[in-house]
Write a protein that holds these residues in place. Structure first.
Motif, PDB file in Angstrom:
ATOM      1  N   UNK A  16       0.862  -1.181   0.000  1.00  0.00           N
ATOM      2  CA  UNK A  16       0.000   0.000   0.000  1.00  0.00           C
ATOM      3  C   UNK A  16       0.893   1.223   0.000  1.00  0.00           C
ATOM      4  N   UNK A  17       0.711   2.139  -0.961  1.00  0.00           N
ATOM      5  CA  UNK A  17       1.536   3.356  -0.982  1.00  0.00           C
ATOM      6  C   UNK A  17       1.225   4.229   0.227  1.00  0.00           C
ATOM      7  N   UNK A  18       2.149   5.088   0.584  1.00  0.00           N
ATOM      8  CA  UNK A  18       1.932   5.960   1.740  1.00  0.00           C
ATOM      9  C   UNK A  18       1.901   7.415   1.291  1.00  0.00           C
ATOM     10  N   UNK A  19       1.262   8.236   2.083  1.00  0.00           N
ATOM     11  CA  UNK A  19       1.244   9.676   1.837  1.00  0.00           C
ATOM     12  C   UNK A  19       0.545  10.069   0.555  1.00  0.00           C
ATOM     13  N   UNK A  20       1.251  10.875  -0.236  1.00  0.00           N
ATOM     14  CA  UNK A  20       0.676  11.373  -1.485  1.00  0.00           C
ATOM     15  C   UNK A  20       0.433  10.249  -2.479  1.00  0.00           C
ATOM     16  N   UNK A  21       1.181   9.173  -2.352  1.00  0.00           N
ATOM     17  CA  UNK A  21       0.982   8.032  -3.242  1.00  0.00           C
ATOM     18  C   UNK A  21      -0.414   7.458  -3.135  1.00  0.00           C
ATOM     19  N   UNK A  22      -0.990   7.466  -1.938  1.00  0.00           N
ATOM     20  CA  UNK A  22      -2.357   6.971  -1.778  1.00  0.00           C
ATOM     21  C   UNK A  22      -3.348   7.872  -2.504  1.00  0.00           C
ATOM     22  N   UNK A  23      -3.126   9.174  -2.419  1.00  0.00           N
ATOM     23  CA  UNK A  23      -4.025  10.102  -3.109  1.00  0.00           C
ATOM     24  C   UNK A  23      -3.960   9.936  -4.620  1.00  0.00           C
ATOM     25  N   UNK A  24      -2.743   9.825  -5.157  1.00  0.00           N
ATOM     26  CA  UNK A  24      -2.606   9.635  -6.608  1.00  0.00           C
ATOM     27  C   UNK A  24      -3.174   8.298  -7.044  1.00  0.00           C
ATOM     28  N   UNK A  25      -3.003   7.262  -6.207  1.00  0.00           N
ATOM     29  CA  UNK A  25      -3.564   5.950  -6.539  1.00  0.00           C
ATOM     30  C   UNK A  25      -5.089   6.018  -6.572  1.00  0.00           C
ATOM     31  N   UNK A  26      -5.686   6.643  -5.564  1.00  0.00           N
ATOM     32  CA  UNK A  26      -7.145   6.769  -5.515  1.00  0.00           C
ATOM     33  C   UNK A  26      -7.658   7.568  -6.706  1.00  0.00           C
ATOM     34  N   UNK A  27      -6.993   8.678  -7.012  1.00  0.00           N
ATOM     35  CA  UNK A  27      -7.411   9.508  -8.134  1.00  0.00           C
ATOM     36  C   UNK A  27      -7.312   8.756  -9.460  1.00  0.00           C
ATOM     37  N   UNK A  28      -6.249   7.984  -9.624  1.00  0.00           N
ATOM     38  CA  UNK A  28      -6.096   7.237 -10.877  1.00  0.00           C
ATOM     39  C   UNK A  28      -7.137   6.136 -11.008  1.00  0.00           C
ATOM     40  N   UNK A  29      -7.505   5.483  -9.897  1.00  0.00           N
ATOM     41  CA  UNK A  29      -8.573   4.477  -9.950  1.00  0.00           C
ATOM     42  C   UNK A  29      -9.887   5.119 -10.373  1.00  0.00           C
ATOM     43  N   UNK A  30     -10.211   6.264  -9.794  1.00  0.00           N
ATOM     44  CA  UNK A  30     -11.494   6.918 -10.098  1.00  0.00           C
ATOM     45  C   UNK A  30     -11.543   7.430 -11.536  1.00  0.00           C
ATOM     46  N   UNK A  31     -10.495   8.133 -11.956  1.00  0.00           N
ATOM     47  CA  UNK A  31     -10.483   8.674 -13.319  1.00  0.00           C
ATOM     48  C   UNK A  31     -10.379   7.549 -14.344  1.00  0.00           C
ATOM     49  N   UNK A  32      -9.552   6.555 -14.063  1.00  0.00           N
ATOM     50  CA  UNK A  32      -9.406   5.428 -14.989  1.00  0.00           C
ATOM     51  C   UNK A  32     -10.706   4.666 -15.169  1.00  0.00           C
ATOM     52  N   UNK A  33     -11.416   4.433 -14.072  1.00  0.00           N
ATOM     53  CA  UNK A  33     -12.699   3.737 -14.166  1.00  0.00           C
ATOM     54  C   UNK A  33     -13.714   4.517 -14.980  1.00  0.00           C
ATOM     55  N   UNK A  34     -13.763   5.833 -14.743  1.00  0.00           N
ATOM     56  CA  UNK A  34     -14.706   6.659 -15.502  1.00  0.00           C
ATOM     57  C   UNK A  34     -14.358   6.675 -16.985  1.00  0.00           C
ATOM     58  N   UNK A  35     -13.075   6.782 -17.305  1.00  0.00           N
ATOM     59  CA  UNK A  35     -12.676   6.826 -18.713  1.00  0.00           C
ATOM     60  C   UNK A  35     -12.935   5.498 -19.424  1.00  0.00           C
ATOM     61  N   UNK A  36     -12.533   4.410 -18.796  1.00  0.00           N
ATOM     62  CA  UNK A  36     -12.677   3.096 -19.445  1.00  0.00           C
ATOM     63  C   UNK A  36     -14.144   2.750 -19.636  1.00  0.00           C
TER      64      UNK A  36
END
Length: 78
Positions: A16-36
């Motif tokens: 599990x990433x820590x710090x800002x990595x968690x935010x970027x991971x969450x953002x990429x999951x949300x945007x990636x899901x919406x785009x795909x």
């Protein structure tokens, strides 16, 4: 001394990433899901000749899937 140092993490799939990595991971999951899934909905709209209904449904499904992934991957630490 030199032999007592812990090697850096290799970044396996269960880490599990820590710090800002968690935010970027969450953002990429949300945007990636919406785009795909939005793109899949757009393809269904073109195939069935509808007026954007499937695109909207695909975007909502993508957001839902992204939220589920964020909760599963980053929700509660073990």
């Amino acid at each position: 001394m030199a032999g007592d140092q812990k090697p850096p993490s290799a970044g396996g799939p269960g880490d599990v990433p820590s710090g800002a990595g968690q935010g970027w991971t969450a953002l990429s999951y949300l945007i990636g899901g919406m785009l795909v899934w939005g793109f899949v909905g757009w393809l269904v709209d073109r195939w069935l000749d509808t007026s954007g209904i499937a695109t909207g449904i695909g975007i909502v499904l993508g957001m839902t899937g992204g939220i589920i992934l964020v909760v599963r991957k980053l929700g509660t630490p073990e």
